[in-house]
Design a protein around this motif. Structure first.
Motif, PDB file in Angstrom:
ATOM      1  N   LEU A 107     137.540  34.594  84.746  1.00 39.19           N
ATOM      2  CA  LEU A 107     138.088  33.537  83.887  1.00 39.19           C
ATOM      3  C   LEU A 107     138.818  32.455  84.683  1.00 39.19           C
ATOM      4  N   ARG A 108     138.571  32.399  85.987  1.00 36.01           N
ATOM      5  CA  ARG A 108     139.328  31.473  86.833  1.00 36.01           C
ATOM      6  C   ARG A 108     139.112  30.020  86.432  1.00 36.01           C
ATOM      7  N   ARG A 109     137.883  29.629  86.074  1.00 31.91           N
ATOM      8  CA  ARG A 109     137.619  28.239  85.695  1.00 31.91           C
ATOM      9  C   ARG A 109     138.318  27.903  84.379  1.00 31.91           C
ATOM     10  N   SER A 110     138.283  28.842  83.445  1.00 31.79           N
ATOM     11  CA  SER A 110     138.952  28.622  82.157  1.00 31.79           C
ATOM     12  C   SER A 110     140.465  28.573  82.334  1.00 31.79           C
ATOM     13  N   ALA A 111     140.999  29.394  83.246  1.00 36.16           N
ATOM     14  CA  ALA A 111     142.432  29.372  83.518  1.00 36.16           C
ATOM     15  C   ALA A 111     142.837  28.023  84.110  1.00 36.16           C
ATOM     16  N   LYS A 112     142.023  27.511  85.018  1.00 39.90           N
ATOM     17  CA  LYS A 112     142.286  26.191  85.603  1.00 39.90           C
ATOM     18  C   LYS A 112     142.270  25.117  84.514  1.00 39.90           C
ATOM     19  N   TYR A 113     141.306  25.222  83.605  1.00 41.42           N
ATOM     20  CA  TYR A 113     141.203  24.249  82.517  1.00 41.42           C
ATOM     21  C   TYR A 113     142.431  24.323  81.613  1.00 41.42           C
ATOM     22  N   LYS A 114     142.909  25.549  81.343  1.00 43.16           N
ATOM     23  CA  LYS A 114     144.137  25.718  80.561  1.00 43.16           C
ATOM     24  C   LYS A 114     145.301  24.973  81.212  1.00 43.16           C
TER      25      LYS A 114
END
Length: 319
Positions: free
Chosen positions: A296-303
Motif C-alpha cells: 500500500l506504499r503508493r496509496s499511503a504516499k497519496y494519502k
C-alpha cells in the motif's frame, strides 16, 4: 465534553474499575460514548457493567460485530460527538482511571488555551509487578531513528509543583482531548481524524506528527489524576499481532510522511533495514505487516499528498 471509549475484547475487571471511576465524576462530562466491537455476548457484558456503574443515563452505546480498530472506532465516535453538538471530546482508554476534579481541570486548561490544538494530561502508570508510582506518559517524543516513545515512561512519579503547559510532538491516545475546531480542521484537510489504516498502535504518534506539519500544536499539561493500569512495564514484544501492526504502521508512516517523518534520514533508513531484516528472519510473525505496508506504499504516499504532509524534504529532528 464527551468521553469516547472503543472496546474490543475488553478485560472485564479493568472495564469495571474504569466505569466505576467515571461514575464518581459523572458531573464532569456530558456523555460517555462507547463502541463495542464483537459478538452480542460482549455487548451484553458491557451493557451490564454500565448498568452496575449507574451510567445508563450518561451512556450512548454503539455495537458492531466487526472490528474497525481503535482508529476507526474513535473516528466514528468523534463524528457522533461533534455531530451531536459537543464542544470537546476526550479520547479515552478502557484501562484508564480518573480522579475527582481531573477532567474539570483538563477542560478548563483547554478553554484557557484556545490556540492549543491537541491537549493531554500527565498520566501515571500502575504496573502489576511493581510497587510505587511511575510515569506512563508526558507526551510523545521521537528518536533519531524514527521511533516514537512516551516521554518519561517508567520513571518515578513526581508531583507537579504547579500547572504548566508544554508543547510536545504528540500525545498518547490513552487520554487525548480534542476540540470541535481542531477536529473540523483536521478532517477538512485529511478527510479523517485518526488514520484508519493504522487500526491500532502508533496512530497517536502519526496524528501528532501530521497535525504538527499542518500547524496544529500538541501540548501536555501537568495535571495529575489520570492513571493508566498497565499490565506489564516497558514495551512487550510477546504479542505477534502487536508486533505485526507496529511494523506495518512504522512503514505506513515512512511512505505517508516521507521526508517529514521525524528523525535523521540516515538513522531512519538503517533502522528500517534492521526492522525489515528481522521480519525476514527472527520475527517472521511480523512479515505480514511489512508486506501490507509495502503493498500500500503508493496509496499511503497519496494519502500524505492529499493532506499536505508528504514531502521529499528531510525532516529536522527535535530532541
Amino acid at each position: 465534553m464527551d468521553i469516547l471509549l472503543v472496546l474490543y475484547r475488553a478485560r472485564e475487571a479493568e472495564l469495571k474499575k474504569t466505569l466505576r471511576a467515571l461514575a464518581l465524576v459523572r458531573d464532569e462530562f456530558a456523555n460517555l460514548r462507547i463502541l463495542v466491537s464483537g459478538p452480542k455476548a460482549d455487548f451484553e457484558r458491557v451493557t451490564q457493567q454500565i448498568r452496575l456503574a449507574g451510567l445508563v443515563s450518561k451512556t450512548c452505546l454503539t455495537h458492531r460485530y466487526d472490528n474497525i480498530g481503535f482508529a476507526g472506532g474513535q473516528n466514528m465516535l468523534l463524528a457522533q460527538a461533534f455531530g451531536a453538538g459537543a464542544t470537546f471530546a476526550l479520547v479515552y482508554n478502557p484501562d484508564l482511571v480518573v480522579a475527582r476534579g481531573a477532567l474539570t481541570a483538563l477542560l478548563a486548561c483547554a478553554r484557557e488555551n484556545k490556540k492549543v490544538g491537541l491537549l493531554g494530561p500527565w498520566i501515571e502508570a500502575s504496573y502489576e509487578e511493581q510497587e510505587g508510582r511511575f510515569f506512563d506518559s508526558r507526551g510523545i517524543g521521537w528518536s533519531r531513528d524514527g521511533r516514537h516513545f512516551d516521554i518519561g515512561q517508567g520513571r518515578a512519579w513526581v508531583e507537579p509543583p504547579s500547572v504548566t503547559l508544554n508543547r510536545v510532538d504528540g500525545l498518547t491516545g490513552a487520554c487525548l482531548l480534542v476540540s470541535r475546531q481542531t477536529y473540523l480542521l483536521v478532517v477538512s484537510k485529511c478527510l479523517e481524524f485518526f488514520d484508519g489504516w493504522f487500526v491500532a498502535y502508533r496512530e497517536d504518534a502519526e496524528l501528532g506528527r501530521r497535525c504538527d506539519i499542518l500547524g496544529i500544536t500538541s501540548s501536555v499539561v501537568s495535571i495529575p489524576g489520570f492513571v493508566h493500569a498497565r499490565g506489564v512495564s516497558g514495551n512487550s514484544r510477546a504479542n505477534p499481532l502487536v508486533n505485526s501492526l507496529s511494523v506495518q504502521n512504522r512503514f505506513f508512516m515512512r511512505f505517508k510522511l516521507r521526508g517529514n517523518r521525524p528523525g535523521n534520514i540516515v538513522f531512519q533508513t538503517v533502522r528500517d533495514a534492521v526492522v525489515a531484516a528481522a521480519c525476514l528472519t527472527v520475527e517472521r510473525s511480523s512479515l505480514t505487516g511489512l508486506k501490507n505496508a509495502v503493498a500500500l506504499r503508493r496509496s499511503a504516499k497519496y494519502k500524505g499528498q492529499i493532506c499536505g504532509v508528504s514531502s521529499k524534504t528531510t525532516s529536522r529532528w527535535r530532541a
